[in-house]
Design an enzyme around this catalytic site. Structure first.
Site, mmCIF file in Angstrom:
data_model
loop_
_atom_site.group_PDB
_atom_site.id
_atom_site.type_symbol
_atom_site.label_atom_id
_atom_site.label_comp_id
_atom_site.label_asym_id
_atom_site.label_seq_id
_atom_site.Cartn_x
_atom_site.Cartn_y
_atom_site.Cartn_z
ATOM 1 N N ASN A 1 0.848 -1.178 0.000
ATOM 2 C CA ASN A 1 0.000 0.000 0.000
ATOM 3 C C ASN A 1 0.891 1.238 0.000
ATOM 4 O O ASN A 1 1.970 1.252 0.597
ATOM 5 C CB ASN A 1 -1.020 0.002 1.139
ATOM 6 C CG ASN A 1 -0.468 -0.207 2.522
ATOM 7 O OD1 ASN A 1 0.520 -0.910 2.724
ATOM 8 N ND2 ASN A 1 -1.133 0.379 3.495
ATOM 9 N N GLU B 1 0.530 5.289 0.541
ATOM 10 C CA GLU B 1 -0.332 6.375 0.986
ATOM 11 C C GLU B 1 0.074 7.703 0.361
ATOM 12 O O GLU B 1 1.169 7.847 -0.180
ATOM 13 C CB GLU B 1 -0.296 6.484 2.515
ATOM 14 C CG GLU B 1 -0.906 5.290 3.191
ATOM 15 C CD GLU B 1 -0.907 5.374 4.694
ATOM 16 O OE1 GLU B 1 -1.621 4.578 5.296
ATOM 17 O OE2 GLU B 1 -0.189 6.220 5.278
ATOM 18 N N GLU C 1 -3.147 -4.734 -2.761
ATOM 19 C CA GLU C 1 -3.744 -5.655 -3.719
ATOM 20 C C GLU C 1 -3.808 -5.021 -5.103
ATOM 21 O O GLU C 1 -3.423 -5.629 -6.108
ATOM 22 C CB GLU C 1 -5.166 -6.040 -3.284
ATOM 23 C CG GLU C 1 -5.232 -6.730 -1.941
ATOM 24 C CD GLU C 1 -5.469 -5.771 -0.777
ATOM 25 O OE1 GLU C 1 -4.766 -4.717 -0.677
ATOM 26 O OE2 GLU C 1 -6.341 -6.064 0.052
#
Length: 131
Positions: free
Chosen positions: A43, A45, A56
């Site tokens: 991930n 950010e 994902e």
């Protein structure tokens, strides 16, 4: 199909590379294509939270950008007490590119694992059949 240890290790190792300066909630993923290639996702950010990308989807977008379209397994790891649960946006991307029967392995801390499928994660998904 049960996740191979190699795929689990790839997803878990991605946790250390996640870019999560705001939530401090790392997620790692390992997507396996039909030809055996693996794509690691993290991930990422952003200060503008809506621009954040999940692990994902990072794995899917990497694979798709390299021409892959057939996938056989996804492993998702997080630092959660129970096996991590993909968000709705990630579930919809899974439904776009995977069969409902494709296995998904979810991992939490202490090796807690749940084996499921794309269809179980997103029943009644919106697909090209709905257009």
């Amino acid at each position: 199909m049960k996740a191979q240890q190699e795929w689990i290790d790839i997803a878990v190792s991605a946790l250390d590379r996640a870019y999560v300066p705001y939530s401090h909630f790392p997620v790692g993923a390992c997507l396996v294509s039909a030809d055996g290639a693996v794509y690691q996702g993290i991930n990422i950010e952003n200060a503008s939270f809506g621009l954040t990308n999940c692990a994902e989807r990072t794995a899917f977008f990497k694979a798709i950008s390299e021409g892959k379209r057939d996938f056989v397994h996804l492993v998702v790891a997080g630092h959660t007490p129970a096996p991590i649960s993909p968000c709705g946006a990630c579930r919809q991307v899974m439904a776009e590119f995977c069969t409902p029967e494709m296995p998904v392995t979810l991992i939490g801390d202490a090796g807690v694992i749940k084996e499921t499928t794309v269809g179980d994660l997103l029943p009644y998904s919106f697909t090209n059949q709905d257009l």
